[in-house]
Design an enzyme around this catalytic site. Structure first.
Site, short mmCIF file in Angstrom:
data_model
loop_
_atom_site.label_atom_id
_atom_site.label_comp_id
_atom_site.label_asym_id
_atom_site.label_seq_id
_atom_site.Cartn_x
_atom_site.Cartn_y
_atom_site.Cartn_z
N HIS A 170 0.85 -1.20 0.00
CA HIS A 170 0.00 0.00 0.00
C HIS A 170 0.88 1.24 0.00
O HIS A 170 1.94 1.24 0.64
CB HIS A 170 -0.91 0.01 1.24
CG HIS A 170 -2.08 0.92 1.10
ND1 HIS A 170 -1.99 2.28 1.35
CD2 HIS A 170 -3.35 0.68 0.71
CE1 HIS A 170 -3.17 2.82 1.13
NE2 HIS A 170 -4.02 1.88 0.73
N ASP B 155 -7.98 -5.10 0.00
CA ASP B 155 -8.49 -5.96 -1.07
C ASP B 155 -8.20 -7.44 -0.84
O ASP B 155 -8.86 -8.30 -1.43
CB ASP B 155 -7.88 -5.53 -2.42
CG ASP B 155 -8.47 -4.22 -2.89
OD1 ASP B 155 -9.67 -4.00 -2.65
OD2 ASP B 155 -7.73 -3.42 -3.48
N1 ACO Z 1 4.16 -7.86 -4.24
C1 ACO Z 1 5.51 -7.83 -4.33
N2 ACO Z 1 6.24 -6.71 -4.27
C2 ACO Z 1 5.61 -5.55 -4.09
C3 ACO Z 1 4.21 -5.50 -3.98
C4 ACO Z 1 3.48 -6.72 -4.07
N3 ACO Z 1 2.15 -6.72 -3.97
N4 ACO Z 1 3.82 -4.22 -3.82
C5 ACO Z 1 4.94 -3.49 -3.82
N5 ACO Z 1 6.03 -4.30 -3.99
C6 ACO Z 1 7.43 -3.87 -3.98
C7 ACO Z 1 7.79 -3.20 -5.28
O1 ACO Z 1 8.29 -4.12 -6.22
C8 ACO Z 1 8.83 -2.20 -4.84
O2 ACO Z 1 10.06 -2.88 -4.67
P1 ACO Z 1 11.46 -2.14 -5.05
O3 ACO Z 1 11.59 -1.06 -4.02
O4 ACO Z 1 12.48 -3.20 -4.95
O5 ACO Z 1 11.30 -1.61 -6.43
C9 ACO Z 1 8.37 -1.79 -3.45
O6 ACO Z 1 7.59 -2.88 -2.96
C10 ACO Z 1 7.52 -0.53 -3.46
O7 ACO Z 1 6.49 -0.71 -4.44
P2 ACO Z 1 5.87 0.49 -5.30
O8 ACO Z 1 5.21 -0.10 -6.50
O9 ACO Z 1 6.89 1.54 -5.50
O10 ACO Z 1 4.80 1.02 -4.27
P3 ACO Z 1 3.59 1.97 -4.62
O11 ACO Z 1 3.31 2.72 -3.40
O12 ACO Z 1 3.84 2.74 -5.87
O13 ACO Z 1 2.43 0.93 -4.96
C11 ACO Z 1 0.68 -0.61 -4.75
C12 ACO Z 1 1.47 0.53 -4.08
C13 ACO Z 1 0.28 -0.19 -6.16
C14 ACO Z 1 -0.57 -0.84 -3.92
C15 ACO Z 1 1.57 -1.87 -4.78
O14 ACO Z 1 1.89 -2.28 -3.48
C16 ACO Z 1 0.90 -3.02 -5.55
O15 ACO Z 1 1.02 -3.09 -6.76
N6 ACO Z 1 0.17 -3.93 -4.82
C17 ACO Z 1 -0.58 -4.96 -5.48
C18 ACO Z 1 -1.87 -4.37 -6.03
C19 ACO Z 1 -2.84 -4.01 -4.93
O16 ACO Z 1 -3.06 -4.77 -3.99
N7 ACO Z 1 -3.49 -2.83 -5.06
C20 ACO Z 1 -4.51 -2.37 -4.12
C21 ACO Z 1 -3.99 -1.24 -3.26
S1 ACO Z 1 -5.14 -0.83 -2.00
C22 ACO Z 1 -6.35 0.00 -2.82
O17 ACO Z 1 -6.18 0.71 -3.73
C23 ACO Z 1 -7.69 -0.22 -2.33
#
Ligand code: ACO
Length: 381
Positions: free
Chosen positions: A263, A319
């Site tokens: 998140h 979610d």
């Molecule tokens: N699984 C594995 N690795 C992850 C995940 C995941 N679900 N989420 C983030 N990471 C990692 C990224 O690869 C990144 O690693 P790095 O630093 O080595 O590059 C680090 O954690 C940070 O991730 P970002 O994508 O930069 O984080 P951001 O804040 O932009 O994204 C998001 C947040 C989109 C929610 C992300 O965690 C994700 O894609 N999760 C899966 C989709 C999801 O569950 N979305 C619902 C969010 S809640 C909502 O909107 C109701």
């Protein structure tokens, strides 16, 4: 990307709000002063939360009954909108149908182009709150070749949704689970879809347009679409016994993201996920089918024990367990995100009304292209 801009507007504050407060490091969510756990434990009605969002205080008994009635009686759809939905391809994405139907509703709402009157705006918010539930239930029936069922004025929104889906006296366990879900997802600060509704509203545009923007934004798998993607992932894994091998192969070797984990704001357990996990467990036990709950709990355990997830503070978000709750309630997987919209309409409309009359939201971009090119005639390029 410039040094100052981490991308995704991370950490940028764009408004003063009084609807919700999030402490992402401590895993705290507060709706207008009330801890989310307090509201959930006391089984508040979604309509109470709507009142809290729109008027910044909980309703008394009469105000709650008035609002429940207004939402239920405003939830019907114009026949033209139902006919338009019937003409849509049965395989259409339910979020695309919802987006289209809400846009069409504006054509029949005589207040649609009233852009300034706040009392009128509250009435539109009430209508849209009921109508989004009606569209969601109606589409599920229409695509299965059944006639849509009209909302009843004697039911709560959660009961009405179950009624409009099934045509049977709403099962109270199902209605309570839907209500709990709606309460938990009603509002969440400056999330992407809410921000979109504010951007649209700040141009002086109408509430229906802003809500269409909210639906369009919620549809994406990085936002509201993640509940459906999480369930598809659980179905792909198949059983708790397959979790470890799946995690090793898909996440560790192929770098796949676990949907429903991570998140932008929460760097601790999302309090909504913790509450939904309890609901998912209870529903699993009462339905006699713990398979999906067990699988999700196992995957959470495996991920949270992994250094990559620990270092990045990645925990289940709202979610993750809502997918299990909604699947256990026998909803089709592609209906999960419209249910999210049914809840978030409360927050969207509160933000829209707060934004009305506000200043245009217009950030700037950092230009990184060339500035000294000379035009050349087309046959010389
Ligand atoms: N699984 C594995 N690795 C992850 C995940 C995941 N679900 N989420 C983030 N990471 C990692 C990224 O690869 C990144 O690693 P790095 O630093 O080595 O590059 C680090 O954690 C940070 O991730 P970002 O994508 O930069 O984080 P951001 O804040 O932009 O994204 C998001 C947040 C989109 C929610 C992300 O965690 C994700 O894609 N999760 C899966 C989709 C999801 O569950 N979305 C619902 C969010 S809640 C909502 O909107 C109701």
């Amino acid at each position: 990307m410039s040094e100052a801009n981490k991308g995704g507007l991370e950490g940028v504050v764009v408004a003063d709000i009084s609807t919700s407060f999030i402490d992402g490091n401590e895993g705290i969510l507060i709706y207008a002063g009330y801890r989310i756990e307090d509201l959930a434990e006391n089984n508040v009605l979604f309509e109470e939360v709507c009142h809290l969002m729109w008027h910044n205080r909980l309703p008394n008994r009469q105000e709650l009954e008035d609002l429940r009635y207004q939402i239920a009686s405003g939830a019907h759809l114009p026949t033209s909108v139902i006919n338009m939905m019937k003409a849509q391809p049965k395989g259409a994405n339910p979020m695309a149908v919802l987006r289209t139907a809400v846009s069409a509703l504006s054509l029949y709402d005589t207040d649609a182009e009233n852009l300034t009157d706040r009392e009128v705006a509250f009435k539109k918010a009430i209508r849209l709150t009921g109508q989004i539930a009606t569209i969601t239930a109606a589409w599920d029936r229409i695509r299965k070749g059944k006639e849509p069922i009209a909302p009843r004025v004697d039911l709560t929104l959660a009961q009405n949704f179950v009624w409009m889906m099934t045509g049977e006296q709403p099962d109270q366990t199902a209605a309570d689970a839907i209500n709990a879900y709606l309460v938990l997802l009603a509002e969440h600060g400056m999330n992407a879809s809410t921000f979109c509704t504010r951007v649209v509203t700040a141009t002086g545009s109408d509430m229906h347009s802003a809500v269409v923007g909210g639906i369009a934004t919620l549809k994406g798998p990085s936002h509201g679409g993640a509940n459906a993607e999480a369930m598809k992932m659980f179905l792909e894994i198949g059983s708790a016994d397959n979790v470890e091998a799946w995690f090793k192969r898909e996440v560790k070797e192929h770098g796949r993201r676990i949907m429903g984990i991570g998140h932008r704001v929460y760097k601790a357990v999302d309090p909504r996920a913790a509450i939904l996990k309890k609901h998912a467990k209870d529903l699993a036990e009462s339905s006699g089918n713990a398979k999906w709950y067990d699988l999700a709990a196992k995957l959470e355990e495996v991920a949270l024990a992994d250094d990559y997830f620990k270092e990045r503070k990645l925990y289940p978000n709202v979610d993750y367990y809502s997918a299990i709750v909604l699947y256990t309630l026998n909803l089709d997987v592609d209906m999960f995100t419209p249910l999210f919209a049914m809840a978030r309409i409360a927050g969207w409309t509160a933000h829209i009304i707060a934004q009305m009359g506000g200043r245009l939201i217009r950030p700037r971009a950092n230009y990184v292209g060339p500035k000294d090119r000379k035009w050349v005639p087309i046959d010389q390029r």
